[in-house]
Design a protein around this motif. Sequence first.
Motif, PDB file in Angstrom:
ATOM      1  N   MET A   1      -2.901  -5.487  41.062  1.00  0.00           N
ATOM      2  CA  MET A   1      -3.286  -5.233  39.687  1.00  0.00           C
ATOM      3  C   MET A   1      -2.607  -6.265  38.783  1.00  0.00           C
ATOM      4  SD  MET A   1      -2.783  -1.822  37.338  1.00  0.00           S
ATOM      5  CE  MET A   1      -4.130  -0.930  38.060  1.00  0.00           C
ATOM      6  N   ASP A   2      -3.331  -6.702  37.784  1.00  0.00           N
ATOM      7  CA  ASP A   2      -2.773  -7.650  36.822  1.00  0.00           C
ATOM      8  C   ASP A   2      -1.615  -7.020  36.065  1.00  0.00           C
ATOM      9  OD1 ASP A   2      -4.791  -9.414  37.496  1.00  0.00           O
ATOM     10  OD2 ASP A   2      -6.069  -8.843  35.828  1.00  0.00           O
ATOM     11  N   LYS A   3      -0.680  -7.854  35.654  1.00  0.00           N
ATOM     12  CA  LYS A   3       0.425  -7.387  34.830  1.00  0.00           C
ATOM     13  C   LYS A   3       0.233  -7.877  33.407  1.00  0.00           C
ATOM     14  CE  LYS A   3       3.929  -7.017  38.384  1.00  0.00           C
ATOM     15  NZ  LYS A   3       5.297  -7.337  38.757  1.00  0.00           N
ATOM     16  N   PHE A   4       0.593  -7.028  32.446  1.00  0.00           N
ATOM     17  CA  PHE A   4       0.502  -7.387  31.034  1.00  0.00           C
ATOM     18  C   PHE A   4       1.593  -8.387  30.698  1.00  0.00           C
ATOM     19  CE2 PHE A   4       1.803  -6.522  26.583  1.00  0.00           C
ATOM     20  CZ  PHE A   4       0.649  -6.950  25.967  1.00  0.00           C
ATOM     21  N   GLN A   5       1.233  -9.432  29.966  1.00  0.00           N
ATOM     22  CA  GLN A   5       2.208 -10.416  29.517  1.00  0.00           C
ATOM     23  C   GLN A   5       2.336 -10.324  28.003  1.00  0.00           C
ATOM     24  OE1 GLN A   5       1.225 -14.293  31.007  1.00  0.00           O
ATOM     25  NE2 GLN A   5       1.284 -13.629  33.119  1.00  0.00           N
ATOM     26  N   ILE A   6       3.574 -10.396  27.521  1.00  0.00           N
ATOM     27  CA  ILE A   6       3.835 -10.331  26.086  1.00  0.00           C
ATOM     28  C   ILE A   6       3.186 -11.551  25.421  1.00  0.00           C
ATOM     29  CG2 ILE A   6       5.643 -10.253  24.310  1.00  0.00           C
ATOM     30  CD1 ILE A   6       5.659  -7.803  26.143  1.00  0.00           C
ATOM     31  N   PRO A   7       2.428 -11.334  24.321  1.00  0.00           N
ATOM     32  CA  PRO A   7       1.786 -12.456  23.641  1.00  0.00           C
ATOM     33  C   PRO A   7       2.811 -13.420  23.057  1.00  0.00           C
ATOM     34  CG  PRO A   7       1.611 -10.471  22.319  1.00  0.00           C
ATOM     35  CD  PRO A   7       2.210 -10.070  23.638  1.00  0.00           C
ATOM     36  N   ARG A   8       2.425 -14.689  22.957  1.00  0.00           N
ATOM     37  CA  ARG A   8       3.300 -15.712  22.382  1.00  0.00           C
ATOM     38  C   ARG A   8       2.579 -16.394  21.236  1.00  0.00           C
ATOM     39  NH1 ARG A   8       7.505 -15.462  25.452  1.00  0.00           N
ATOM     40  NH2 ARG A   8       7.432 -15.600  27.690  1.00  0.00           N
ATOM     41  N   GLY A   9       3.280 -16.516  20.111  1.00  0.00           N
ATOM     42  CA  GLY A   9       2.746 -17.264  18.972  1.00  0.00           C
ATOM     43  C   GLY A   9       1.363 -16.809  18.546  1.00  0.00           C
ATOM     44  N   GLY A  10       0.692 -17.691  17.847  1.00  0.00           N
ATOM     45  CA  GLY A  10      -0.651 -17.380  17.383  1.00  0.00           C
ATOM     46  C   GLY A  10      -0.648 -16.488  16.171  1.00  0.00           C
ATOM     47  N   LYS A  11      -1.808 -16.325  15.624  1.00  0.00           N
ATOM     48  CA  LYS A  11      -1.965 -15.536  14.408  1.00  0.00           C
ATOM     49  C   LYS A  11      -2.833 -14.319  14.716  1.00  0.00           C
ATOM     50  CE  LYS A  11      -3.350 -16.045   9.610  1.00  0.00           C
ATOM     51  NZ  LYS A  11      -3.888 -16.921   8.595  1.00  0.00           N
ATOM     52  N   ASP A  12      -2.481 -13.198  14.116  1.00  0.00           N
ATOM     53  CA  ASP A  12      -3.297 -11.998  14.292  1.00  0.00           C
ATOM     54  C   ASP A  12      -4.669 -12.229  13.669  1.00  0.00           C
ATOM     55  OD1 ASP A  12      -1.221 -10.702  15.523  1.00  0.00           O
ATOM     56  OD2 ASP A  12      -0.585  -9.603  13.741  1.00  0.00           O
ATOM     57  N   GLU A  13      -5.690 -11.665  14.310  1.00  0.00           N
ATOM     58  CA  GLU A  13      -7.040 -11.769  13.790  1.00  0.00           C
ATOM     59  C   GLU A  13      -7.245 -10.742  12.691  1.00  0.00           C
ATOM     60  OE1 GLU A  13      -9.833 -11.608  17.004  1.00  0.00           O
ATOM     61  OE2 GLU A  13      -8.565 -12.865  18.266  1.00  0.00           O
ATOM     62  N   ASP A  14      -8.434 -10.739  12.101  1.00  0.00           N
ATOM     63  CA  ASP A  14      -8.751  -9.740  11.082  1.00  0.00           C
ATOM     64  C   ASP A  14      -8.454  -8.355  11.631  1.00  0.00           C
ATOM     65  OD1 ASP A  14      -9.632 -11.681   9.325  1.00  0.00           O
ATOM     66  OD2 ASP A  14     -11.711 -11.517   9.958  1.00  0.00           O
ATOM     67  N   SER A  15      -8.063  -7.472  10.747  1.00  0.00           N
ATOM     68  CA  SER A  15      -7.675  -6.152  11.232  1.00  0.00           C
ATOM     69  C   SER A  15      -8.191  -5.047  10.321  1.00  0.00           C
ATOM     70  CB  SER A  15      -6.149  -6.064  11.336  1.00  0.00           C
ATOM     71  OG  SER A  15      -5.569  -6.234  10.064  1.00  0.00           O
TER      72      SER A  15
END
Length: 63
Positions: A1-15
């Motif tokens: 099973m894939d493991k979740f990786q903590i996101p790095r950088g980037g900008k949040d999209e519309d919310s």
Amino acid sequence: MDKFQIPRGGKDEDSINRTIRWRGNIYDMLMELSDKHKVSFNRLVNDAVQFALERLDENNERQ
């Protein structure tokens, strides 16, 4: 099973604003990860939920 990786950088999209009630232990773990990896709480939660939804087994229904 894939493991979740903590996101790095980037900008949040519309919310969309929505109120969610968290279990205390889950909230504490998310805040700890957010602080440790210097990523916004919002980004962490959104990426974790997206990860789970992309791997959702809709055929495995609870009875």
